[in-house]
Design a protein around this motif. Sequence first.
Motif, PDB file in Angstrom:
ATOM      1  N   LEU A 115      29.327  37.546  44.118  1.00 22.89           N
ATOM      2  CA  LEU A 115      28.491  37.575  42.924  1.00 22.89           C
ATOM      3  C   LEU A 115      29.197  38.318  41.792  1.00 22.89           C
ATOM      4  CD1 LEU A 115      25.719  37.158  41.472  1.00 22.89           C
ATOM      5  CD2 LEU A 115      25.158  39.464  42.237  1.00 22.89           C
ATOM      6  N   VAL A 116      29.740  39.485  42.090  1.00 18.62           N
ATOM      7  CA  VAL A 116      30.394  40.281  41.050  1.00 18.62           C
ATOM      8  C   VAL A 116      31.600  39.527  40.491  1.00 18.62           C
ATOM      9  CG1 VAL A 116      31.512  42.473  40.508  1.00 18.62           C
ATOM     10  CG2 VAL A 116      29.621  42.418  42.158  1.00 18.62           C
ATOM     11  N   ARG A 117      32.393  38.938  41.374  1.00 20.21           N
ATOM     12  CA  ARG A 117      33.559  38.172  40.919  1.00 20.21           C
ATOM     13  C   ARG A 117      33.114  36.950  40.116  1.00 20.21           C
ATOM     14  NH1 ARG A 117      38.496  39.165  43.363  1.00 20.21           N
ATOM     15  NH2 ARG A 117      39.071  36.982  43.090  1.00 20.21           N
ATOM     16  N   GLY A 118      32.004  36.331  40.530  1.00 20.67           N
ATOM     17  CA  GLY A 118      31.488  35.172  39.810  1.00 20.67           C
ATOM     18  C   GLY A 118      31.012  35.524  38.417  1.00 20.67           C
ATOM     19  N   VAL A 119      30.352  36.684  38.292  1.00 17.36           N
ATOM     20  CA  VAL A 119      29.916  37.142  36.967  1.00 17.36           C
ATOM     21  C   VAL A 119      31.128  37.393  36.076  1.00 17.36           C
ATOM     22  CG1 VAL A 119      28.807  39.035  35.716  1.00 17.36           C
ATOM     23  CG2 VAL A 119      27.729  38.107  37.776  1.00 17.36           C
ATOM     24  N   ARG A 120      32.153  38.032  36.626  1.00 19.06           N
ATOM     25  CA  ARG A 120      33.360  38.276  35.835  1.00 19.06           C
ATOM     26  C   ARG A 120      33.991  36.968  35.373  1.00 19.06           C
ATOM     27  NH1 ARG A 120      34.614  41.089  32.373  1.00 19.06           N
ATOM     28  NH2 ARG A 120      34.439  43.047  33.545  1.00 19.06           N
ATOM     29  N   ALA A 121      34.065  36.003  36.252  1.00 15.72           N
ATOM     30  CA  ALA A 121      34.658  34.720  35.893  1.00 15.72           C
ATOM     31  C   ALA A 121      33.872  34.037  34.776  1.00 15.72           C
ATOM     32  CB  ALA A 121      34.732  33.813  37.123  1.00 15.72           C
ATOM     33  N   VAL A 122      32.559  34.066  34.879  1.00 17.22           N
ATOM     34  CA  VAL A 122      31.711  33.447  33.855  1.00 17.22           C
ATOM     35  C   VAL A 122      31.893  34.140  32.519  1.00 17.22           C
ATOM     36  CG1 VAL A 122      29.307  33.142  33.120  1.00 17.22           C
ATOM     37  CG2 VAL A 122      29.989  32.491  35.427  1.00 17.22           C
ATOM     38  N   LEU A 123      31.894  35.472  32.539  1.00 17.60           N
ATOM     39  CA  LEU A 123      32.043  36.219  31.290  1.00 17.60           C
ATOM     40  C   LEU A 123      33.427  36.012  30.675  1.00 17.60           C
ATOM     41  CD1 LEU A 123      30.236  39.570  32.159  1.00 17.60           C
ATOM     42  CD2 LEU A 123      29.384  37.648  30.814  1.00 17.60           C
ATOM     43  N   ASN A 124      34.457  36.007  31.516  1.00 16.72           N
ATOM     44  CA  ASN A 124      35.803  35.778  30.998  1.00 16.72           C
ATOM     45  C   ASN A 124      35.919  34.413  30.327  1.00 16.72           C
ATOM     46  OD1 ASN A 124      36.525  38.262  31.966  1.00 16.72           O
ATOM     47  ND2 ASN A 124      37.843  37.517  33.604  1.00 16.72           N
ATOM     48  N   ALA A 125      35.314  33.415  30.966  1.00 18.89           N
ATOM     49  CA  ALA A 125      35.359  32.064  30.413  1.00 18.89           C
ATOM     50  C   ALA A 125      34.575  31.969  29.110  1.00 18.89           C
ATOM     51  CB  ALA A 125      34.804  31.072  31.432  1.00 18.89           C
ATOM     52  N   ASP A 126      33.633  32.894  28.932  1.00 19.91           N
ATOM     53  CA  ASP A 126      32.778  32.885  27.745  1.00 19.91           C
ATOM     54  C   ASP A 126      33.278  33.861  26.682  1.00 19.91           C
ATOM     55  OD1 ASP A 126      30.541  31.543  26.697  1.00 19.91           O
ATOM     56  OD2 ASP A 126      29.269  33.300  26.997  1.00 19.91           O
ATOM     57  N   GLY A 127      34.488  34.387  26.877  1.00 22.94           N
ATOM     58  CA  GLY A 127      35.051  35.310  25.907  1.00 22.94           C
ATOM     59  C   GLY A 127      34.611  36.753  26.100  1.00 22.94           C
ATOM     60  N   GLY A 128      34.045  37.053  27.272  1.00 25.06           N
ATOM     61  CA  GLY A 128      33.527  38.403  27.504  1.00 25.06           C
ATOM     62  C   GLY A 128      34.432  39.262  28.362  1.00 25.06           C
ATOM     63  N   THR A 129      35.723  39.195  28.110  1.00 21.81           N
ATOM     64  CA  THR A 129      36.661  39.962  28.937  1.00 21.81           C
ATOM     65  C   THR A 129      36.484  41.468  28.770  1.00 21.81           C
ATOM     66  OG1 THR A 129      38.317  39.780  27.179  1.00 21.81           O
ATOM     67  CG2 THR A 129      38.407  38.136  28.937  1.00 21.81           C
ATOM     68  N   ALA A 130      35.927  41.892  27.633  1.00 20.31           N
ATOM     69  CA  ALA A 130      35.751  43.327  27.386  1.00 20.31           C
ATOM     70  C   ALA A 130      34.473  43.878  27.997  1.00 20.31           C
ATOM     71  CB  ALA A 130      35.757  43.605  25.885  1.00 20.31           C
ATOM     72  N   VAL A 131      33.616  43.001  28.526  1.00 22.87           N
ATOM     73  CA  VAL A 131      32.358  43.455  29.117  1.00 22.87           C
ATOM     74  C   VAL A 131      32.649  44.227  30.402  1.00 22.87           C
ATOM     75  CG1 VAL A 131      30.170  42.718  30.149  1.00 22.87           C
ATOM     76  CG2 VAL A 131      31.067  41.534  28.140  1.00 22.87           C
ATOM     77  N   VAL A 132      32.072  45.392  30.529  1.00 24.59           N
ATOM     78  CA  VAL A 132      32.288  46.243  31.702  1.00 24.59           C
ATOM     79  C   VAL A 132      31.257  45.889  32.778  1.00 24.59           C
ATOM     80  CG1 VAL A 132      32.263  48.621  32.555  1.00 24.59           C
ATOM     81  CG2 VAL A 132      33.243  48.095  30.310  1.00 24.59           C
ATOM     82  N   LEU A 133      31.743  45.755  34.021  1.00 23.33           N
ATOM     83  CA  LEU A 133      30.866  45.398  35.127  1.00 23.33           C
ATOM     84  C   LEU A 133      30.646  46.581  36.065  1.00 23.33           C
ATOM     85  CD1 LEU A 133      31.822  41.804  36.345  1.00 23.33           C
ATOM     86  CD2 LEU A 133      29.948  42.524  34.851  1.00 23.33           C
ATOM     87  N   GLU A 134      29.390  46.838  36.325  1.00 25.47           N
ATOM     88  CA  GLU A 134      28.971  47.775  37.368  1.00 25.47           C
ATOM     89  C   GLU A 134      28.467  46.932  38.536  1.00 25.47           C
ATOM     90  OE1 GLU A 134      25.210  50.878  38.005  1.00 25.47           O
ATOM     91  OE2 GLU A 134      26.061  50.640  36.001  1.00 25.47           O
ATOM     92  N   ALA A 135      28.657  47.414  39.749  1.00 23.56           N
ATOM     93  CA  ALA A 135      28.132  46.738  40.929  1.00 23.56           C
ATOM     94  C   ALA A 135      27.355  47.750  41.755  1.00 23.56           C
ATOM     95  CB  ALA A 135      29.262  46.118  41.747  1.00 23.56           C
TER      96      ALA A 135
END
Length: 289
Positions: A115-135
Amino acid sequence: MRAKLDELVTAALQRGAAVPAFTCYDFTTATAVVEAAEETGLPVILNVAPKTAAARAGQRLITALRSLADGAAVPVCVQLDHASDLAVIRESVRSGADCVLADGSALGFEENIALVRGVRAVLNADGGTAVVLEAELGGLAGDEDKAFGVDVQAAGLTDPTQVRDFAERSGAQLLAVAIGNVHGKYKGAPKVRWDVLERISAETTSSEATVPLVLHGASGIPAGELLKARTLGVGKVNFNTELRSGILATLEAETAAHRADGENLQGLLGRWNASAREFAAATLRTLGE
């Protein structure tokens, strides 16, 4: 001013402090929290609950909080809390959330990582590489939005032996842990498992990339214990129940008088703001000074 959550928390830990996060269901509460942060000169995090974000006006609230945070005189992050719906996560980031708790704690270990990796992939594809992820690893009993009494024995604990593997494979930049903390009110005294936190801390600080820890369900945990948690890698501490309880108590005590004063809603909102601001300022000083 805008700030990156991981950098904010890491900086706090380096000076022996932690950053509090307050769940804000409305603009009045968020304004009070930011005013408290400016009063104390300390950074703060505005959390938005997933049900709030998914509600009809939820994205407008996130946009408003982003504007409030950007105009603040201190660093402020806007975080989407406890989220797993990819559509809500993507929309919330577009609306102004700059960090997300990708919450797979109810899933199995591998599914949580996915799930965490999937959220990162979605955000990266949407231009959200700077978004910080907490798990989150380990299950917290209770309800995030309703303060029912919770038996601490019902809380699941984070397995320290899984922490390093989870942090490295998920790519999470912060890790929320379960060490006897719960959402809502505690039945009896909180029983923080320091032995578990010590083992988790050893795992996260000995890996190549140190991962700051997060303590959810902090309402009701004595200040002395929260200060001890800072020494074991907890750099972010979440509050919701105590903030809500103070606001509701104020409204119960003040509504009749303000109704009698010509339906003085502005005055009542001022007392709401004061209640939230006082709690936030006291918490900011406890954790940040």
